[in-house]
Design an enzyme around this catalytic site. Sequence first.
Site, mmCIF file in Angstrom:
data_model
loop_
_atom_site.group_PDB
_atom_site.id
_atom_site.type_symbol
_atom_site.label_atom_id
_atom_site.label_comp_id
_atom_site.label_asym_id
_atom_site.label_seq_id
_atom_site.Cartn_x
_atom_site.Cartn_y
_atom_site.Cartn_z
ATOM 1 N N LYS A 181 100.408 61.368 112.494
ATOM 2 C CA LYS A 181 101.219 62.595 112.501
ATOM 3 C C LYS A 181 100.732 63.502 113.631
ATOM 4 O O LYS A 181 99.536 63.725 113.786
ATOM 5 C CB LYS A 181 101.107 63.315 111.152
ATOM 6 C CG LYS A 181 101.756 62.517 110.007
ATOM 7 C CD LYS A 181 101.713 63.292 108.705
ATOM 8 C CE LYS A 181 102.091 62.429 107.515
ATOM 9 N NZ LYS A 181 103.509 62.184 107.338
ATOM 10 N N GLU A 215 103.939 66.757 96.883
ATOM 11 C CA GLU A 215 105.199 66.031 97.043
ATOM 12 C C GLU A 215 106.159 66.482 95.952
ATOM 13 O O GLU A 215 105.755 66.642 94.798
ATOM 14 C CB GLU A 215 104.969 64.537 96.924
ATOM 15 C CG GLU A 215 104.140 63.985 98.062
ATOM 16 C CD GLU A 215 104.095 62.477 98.027
ATOM 17 O OE1 GLU A 215 104.942 61.862 98.672
ATOM 18 O OE2 GLU A 215 103.227 61.930 97.330
ATOM 19 N N HIS A 239 94.591 59.497 102.766
ATOM 20 C CA HIS A 239 95.177 60.628 103.492
ATOM 21 C C HIS A 239 94.362 61.933 103.355
ATOM 22 O O HIS A 239 94.097 62.609 104.334
ATOM 23 C CB HIS A 239 96.613 60.887 103.031
ATOM 24 C CG HIS A 239 97.465 59.651 103.018
ATOM 25 N ND1 HIS A 239 97.358 58.665 103.967
ATOM 26 C CD2 HIS A 239 98.443 59.235 102.171
ATOM 27 C CE1 HIS A 239 98.236 57.707 103.698
ATOM 28 N NE2 HIS A 239 98.901 58.024 102.612
ATOM 29 N N LYS A 329 102.377 64.564 92.618
ATOM 30 C CA LYS A 329 103.794 64.201 92.655
ATOM 31 C C LYS A 329 104.541 65.222 91.795
ATOM 32 O O LYS A 329 103.946 65.861 90.918
ATOM 33 C CB LYS A 329 104.003 62.821 92.033
ATOM 34 C CG LYS A 329 103.300 61.688 92.761
ATOM 35 C CD LYS A 329 104.149 61.136 93.877
ATOM 36 C CE LYS A 329 103.489 59.938 94.523
ATOM 37 N NZ LYS A 329 103.993 59.674 95.868
HETATM 38 C C1 BG6 Z 1 101.907 56.936 100.925
HETATM 39 C C2 BG6 Z 1 101.807 56.962 99.422
HETATM 40 O O1 BG6 Z 1 100.746 56.403 101.488
HETATM 41 O O2 BG6 Z 1 102.077 58.255 101.408
HETATM 42 C C3 BG6 Z 1 103.032 57.598 98.823
HETATM 43 O O3 BG6 Z 1 101.672 55.635 98.943
HETATM 44 C C4 BG6 Z 1 103.288 58.954 99.436
HETATM 45 O O4 BG6 Z 1 102.909 57.722 97.409
HETATM 46 C C5 BG6 Z 1 103.256 58.875 100.940
HETATM 47 O O5 BG6 Z 1 104.542 59.405 98.984
HETATM 48 C C6 BG6 Z 1 103.307 60.258 101.557
HETATM 49 O O6 BG6 Z 1 103.501 60.157 102.932
HETATM 50 P P1 BG6 Z 1 104.239 61.301 103.740
HETATM 51 O O7 BG6 Z 1 104.129 60.876 105.165
HETATM 52 O O8 BG6 Z 1 105.638 61.341 103.239
HETATM 53 O O9 BG6 Z 1 103.501 62.559 103.435
#
Ligand code: BG6
Length: 484
Positions: A181, A215, A239, A329
Amino acid sequence: MSNSIVIFGASGDLTSRKLIPAIYNLFHKKRLPADTRIIGSARSKFTHEEFCAKLRETTKQFAGESFEDACWAEFSQSIFYQAGDMEQQADYQRLAKTLEDMEGGQEATRLYYLATAPRFYAPAIAGLGKAGMADESHGKRRVVIEKPFGTDLATAKELNIEVHQFFDESQVYRIDHYLGKETVQNIMILRFANTIFEPVWNRNYVDHVQITVAEEVPVGRRGGYYESAGILRDMFQNHLLQLLMVTAMEAPARYRADSVRDEKVKVLQAVRPMNGKDFALDTLRGQYKGYRQEQDVNPQSQTATYAAIKLWVDNWRWQGVPFYLRSGKAMSCRTSQIVIQFRQPPHLIFQTNKRVQVQSNRLVLQVQPNEGIQLHFQTKVPDAGMEMRLTDLDFSFRREFNHELPEAYERLLLDVMTGDASLFARADEVERAWTIMDPIMQAWNSPAAPELFQYEQGLWGPEEACQWMADQGRDWFDSCPVLR
Ligand code: BG6
């Protein structure tokens, strides 16, 4: 010299949603090296034409506005398909032969992308290795491995051993798409290409740091996977810890893969291990209401869909500064942000007539969406004595550069092709990350696990998380993207 991108798992979602649209976009921008071919491999039987036709539809859907018929027609001439079973050695030999024929026996750079279910990583590595496909006497051979890399420290170590039996570490690219990103890379630019931030980027000025990846979407159809992963494996081990590393690392001497990764690993090495009561005090877990009714989810599931974790980075820069990591989530909105919360001024000379605590400075790095940066500071309210109010200065990528940011995979795929591993996780980095997460996962699976708080969908996680912060004299920065 030509390039061959071999995608294993070519009939899957990752290939159609992310990889092919990203490679198409690179082609569209004329960034894809000339003479690059893409070879899809999966068990399904497709002809080249059927494979291309299927990808055309998905690329049209996922590549954004860049999709053009003429451009696709040209690009798709370099797409091929060869069916293969990842557990059949003979299929790797056949693939090797096809590649040699396509490359005309000349030197070529090859990228093997494992876009498969994780259980195929080890067989694929061994299959490639035994077929001589890791051998670099006719050009570079690189393997790209998706997350999750293992499911805990032991399995990650095992996988690293298996990988290293056939590939040297310099040939291995472990993907974490967060590093692709633009805004995450920009953290390094912000910190190390400016002089004004670094002097305050430490314990003398920073009260604490909040790293939030919220999310809005629930787990949806991924219940089967999510039940065994949970938020810690799905988001934290990779992440969230990547965001922590980039925020907390020291400046490397130069921007080279190993210098950057050395500094990142040092952050993980400095994270204080949790023991005993720490798990109850410094971690908090939640599950959204309705999760247990999702498809393929156990009706008594104890899987966390939300977590907040307080980590300490024990080094000179960060001693005493808590890092709060949280993700969930089914939260209020989709937002990933890093908040650097500065300390209060040491002494406030202005008498405000309101009995409110003066909010201190804050730097909000808005990772996504509405990417940018916002700095919060106090300003005099005009015509109101010495009354003050928190105001801001901001920078928005879209406003400034006037176009959409590229997908993470574009940059990452190009980096693999050019052999730049700066934005990929090294073996020791992945293992260190598991070293931090393993004890938390074990504590959460033990009889002494902290309570699993239920939360309403569309909120900022469990109410208890607010109290948890309040008990520490702090507040969450609960804000949907600060920039418009
Ligand atoms: C993924 C996860 O690695 O990253 C997902 O498995 C998640 O659950 C996603 O939704 C989030 O990625 P981004 O780029 O949409 O923030």
